[in-house]
Motif scaffolding. Structure first.
Motif, mmCIF file in Angstrom:
data_model
loop_
_atom_site.group_PDB
_atom_site.id
_atom_site.type_symbol
_atom_site.label_atom_id
_atom_site.label_comp_id
_atom_site.label_asym_id
_atom_site.label_seq_id
_atom_site.Cartn_x
_atom_site.Cartn_y
_atom_site.Cartn_z
ATOM 1 N N ASP A 74 0.929 -1.348 -0.201
ATOM 2 C CA ASP A 74 0.084 -0.045 -0.048
ATOM 3 C C ASP A 74 0.787 1.480 0.286
ATOM 4 O OD1 ASP A 74 -2.122 -1.512 -0.054
ATOM 5 O OD2 ASP A 74 -2.539 -1.322 2.217
ATOM 6 N N GLY A 75 2.194 1.136 -0.019
ATOM 7 C CA GLY A 75 2.906 2.125 -0.128
ATOM 8 C C GLY A 75 3.155 2.813 1.383
ATOM 9 N N ARG A 76 2.659 2.295 2.458
ATOM 10 C CA ARG A 76 2.878 2.811 3.749
ATOM 11 C C ARG A 76 4.069 2.314 4.514
ATOM 12 N NH1 ARG A 76 -2.179 1.117 6.830
ATOM 13 N NH2 ARG A 76 -1.947 -0.890 5.566
ATOM 14 N N PRO A 77 4.463 3.157 5.494
ATOM 15 C CA PRO A 77 6.058 2.420 6.299
ATOM 16 C C PRO A 77 5.654 1.188 6.714
ATOM 17 C CG PRO A 77 5.383 4.985 7.014
ATOM 18 C CD PRO A 77 4.276 4.320 5.969
ATOM 19 N N ALA A 78 6.405 0.246 6.168
ATOM 20 C CA ALA A 78 5.936 -1.241 6.506
ATOM 21 C C ALA A 78 6.842 -1.620 7.653
ATOM 22 C CB ALA A 78 6.490 -1.953 5.167
ATOM 23 N N TRP A 79 7.946 -1.045 8.062
ATOM 24 C CA TRP A 79 9.049 -1.538 8.887
ATOM 25 C C TRP A 79 8.319 -0.995 10.640
ATOM 26 C CZ3 TRP A 79 12.375 -5.170 8.197
ATOM 27 C CH2 TRP A 79 12.795 -5.505 7.021
ATOM 28 N N THR A 80 8.270 -2.001 11.518
ATOM 29 C CA THR A 80 8.059 -1.636 12.839
ATOM 30 C C THR A 80 8.955 -2.125 13.906
ATOM 31 O OG1 THR A 80 5.634 -1.502 12.329
ATOM 32 C CG2 THR A 80 6.298 -1.996 14.686
ATOM 33 N N PHE A 81 9.394 -1.245 14.642
ATOM 34 C CA PHE A 81 10.432 -1.768 15.974
ATOM 35 C C PHE A 81 9.089 -1.448 17.063
ATOM 36 C CE2 PHE A 81 12.682 -0.766 19.649
ATOM 37 C CZ PHE A 81 13.758 -1.577 19.477
ATOM 38 N N ALA A 82 9.318 -2.525 18.001
ATOM 39 C CA ALA A 82 8.301 -2.471 19.144
ATOM 40 C C ALA A 82 9.234 -2.993 20.411
ATOM 41 C CB ALA A 82 7.322 -3.194 19.164
ATOM 42 N N ALA A 83 9.359 -2.435 21.467
ATOM 43 C CA ALA A 83 10.120 -2.625 22.709
ATOM 44 C C ALA A 83 9.479 -2.387 23.899
ATOM 45 C CB ALA A 83 11.522 -1.971 22.660
ATOM 46 N N SER A 84 9.577 -3.246 25.019
ATOM 47 C CA SER A 84 9.062 -3.170 26.236
ATOM 48 C C SER A 84 9.802 -3.779 27.386
ATOM 49 C CB SER A 84 7.567 -3.524 26.442
ATOM 50 O OG SER A 84 7.516 -5.038 26.256
ATOM 51 N N GLY A 85 9.478 -3.380 28.701
ATOM 52 C CA GLY A 85 10.268 -4.098 29.628
ATOM 53 C C GLY A 85 11.516 -3.461 30.176
ATOM 54 N N GLY A 86 12.170 -4.050 31.239
ATOM 55 C CA GLY A 86 13.405 -3.580 31.539
ATOM 56 C C GLY A 86 13.280 -2.236 32.171
ATOM 57 N N PRO A 87 14.252 -1.217 31.744
ATOM 58 C CA PRO A 87 14.311 0.050 32.110
ATOM 59 C C PRO A 87 13.393 1.008 31.452
ATOM 60 C CG PRO A 87 16.462 -0.401 30.741
ATOM 61 C CD PRO A 87 15.271 -1.747 31.038
ATOM 62 N N LEU A 88 12.406 0.289 30.424
ATOM 63 C CA LEU A 88 11.630 1.323 29.830
ATOM 64 C C LEU A 88 10.192 1.318 30.689
ATOM 65 C CD1 LEU A 88 11.948 -0.025 26.139
ATOM 66 C CD2 LEU A 88 12.886 2.241 27.090
ATOM 67 N N ASN A 89 9.937 2.355 30.883
ATOM 68 C CA ASN A 89 8.624 2.825 31.762
ATOM 69 C C ASN A 89 7.340 1.962 31.083
ATOM 70 O OD1 ASN A 89 10.066 3.757 33.813
ATOM 71 N ND2 ASN A 89 9.713 6.067 32.908
ATOM 72 N N GLY A 90 7.312 2.023 29.845
ATOM 73 C CA GLY A 90 6.286 1.578 29.072
ATOM 74 C C GLY A 90 6.631 0.912 27.787
ATOM 75 N N GLY A 91 5.844 0.594 26.986
ATOM 76 C CA GLY A 91 6.264 -0.052 25.576
ATOM 77 C C GLY A 91 6.390 1.088 24.892
ATOM 78 N N MET A 92 7.109 1.035 23.643
ATOM 79 C CA MET A 92 7.279 1.897 22.530
ATOM 80 C C MET A 92 7.362 1.200 21.275
ATOM 81 S SD MET A 92 11.356 2.635 22.299
ATOM 82 C CE MET A 92 11.168 2.816 20.571
ATOM 83 N N ARG A 93 7.246 2.049 20.416
ATOM 84 C CA ARG A 93 7.095 1.639 18.892
ATOM 85 C C ARG A 93 7.516 2.879 17.942
ATOM 86 N NH1 ARG A 93 1.769 -0.485 15.473
ATOM 87 N NH2 ARG A 93 2.524 0.241 13.593
ATOM 88 N N ALA A 94 8.335 2.231 16.809
ATOM 89 C CA ALA A 94 8.796 3.105 15.725
ATOM 90 C C ALA A 94 8.600 2.709 14.533
ATOM 91 C CB ALA A 94 10.287 3.454 16.062
ATOM 92 N N ASP A 95 7.880 3.381 13.564
ATOM 93 C CA ASP A 95 7.753 3.025 12.278
ATOM 94 C C ASP A 95 8.619 3.637 11.336
ATOM 95 O OD1 ASP A 95 5.437 1.033 12.729
ATOM 96 O OD2 ASP A 95 4.406 3.009 13.500
ATOM 97 N N GLY A 96 8.913 3.046 9.903
ATOM 98 C CA GLY A 96 9.746 3.400 8.983
ATOM 99 C C GLY A 96 9.356 2.871 7.642
ATOM 100 N N ALA A 97 9.683 3.796 6.624
ATOM 101 C CA ALA A 97 9.426 3.064 5.215
ATOM 102 C C ALA A 97 10.781 1.979 4.927
ATOM 103 C CB ALA A 97 9.686 4.216 4.450
ATOM 104 N N SER A 98 11.894 2.106 5.647
ATOM 105 C CA SER A 98 12.992 1.229 5.588
ATOM 106 C C SER A 98 13.364 0.694 6.837
ATOM 107 C CB SER A 98 14.207 2.063 4.750
ATOM 108 O OG SER A 98 14.764 2.888 5.560
ATOM 109 N N VAL A 99 14.310 -0.271 6.942
ATOM 110 C CA VAL A 99 14.601 -0.772 8.191
ATOM 111 C C VAL A 99 15.666 0.391 8.850
ATOM 112 C CG1 VAL A 99 16.879 -1.930 7.391
ATOM 113 C CG2 VAL A 99 15.572 -2.489 9.325
#
Length: 91
Positions: A46-71
């Motif tokens: 669909d031509g949308r940003p296809a890559w997603t990074f997700a992380a949670s736990g450890g020293p992170l207070n909550g979950g986080m997510r980042a998206d992008g068109a390339s890795v």
């Protein structure tokens, strides 16, 4: 990667963050952070940003997510978000 656990090979940072992605994921796991990167074929078609990074736990207070068109874009945004959360990745 189990053989080299705890040892950091030198990474040529001029080649881009893509080359360090697995090392970053391994380091995050060692810090108690669960993390993943994925590509979504439907969003790519669909031509949308296809890559997603997700992380949670450890020293992170909550979950986080980042998206992008390339890795590279995705991981660049992820590293910025991790720094903003106080977790400075050594790569």
């Amino acid at each position: 990667m189990a053989k080299g656990m705890g040892q950091r090979p030198k990474v040529d940072l001029d080649t881009g963050v893509e080359d360090a992605t697995l090392l970053i994921l391994e380091w995050l796991g060692e810090q108690g952070v669960g993390a993943m990167i994925r590509v979504d074929a439907e969003r790519m078609r669909d031509g949308r940003p296809a890559w997603t990074f997700a992380a949670s736990g450890g020293p992170l207070n909550g979950g986080m997510r980042a998206d992008g068109a390339s890795v590279g874009e995705c991981m660049g945004r992820a590293l910025l978000r991790l720094r903003e959360a106080g977790l400075v990745v050594p790569f």
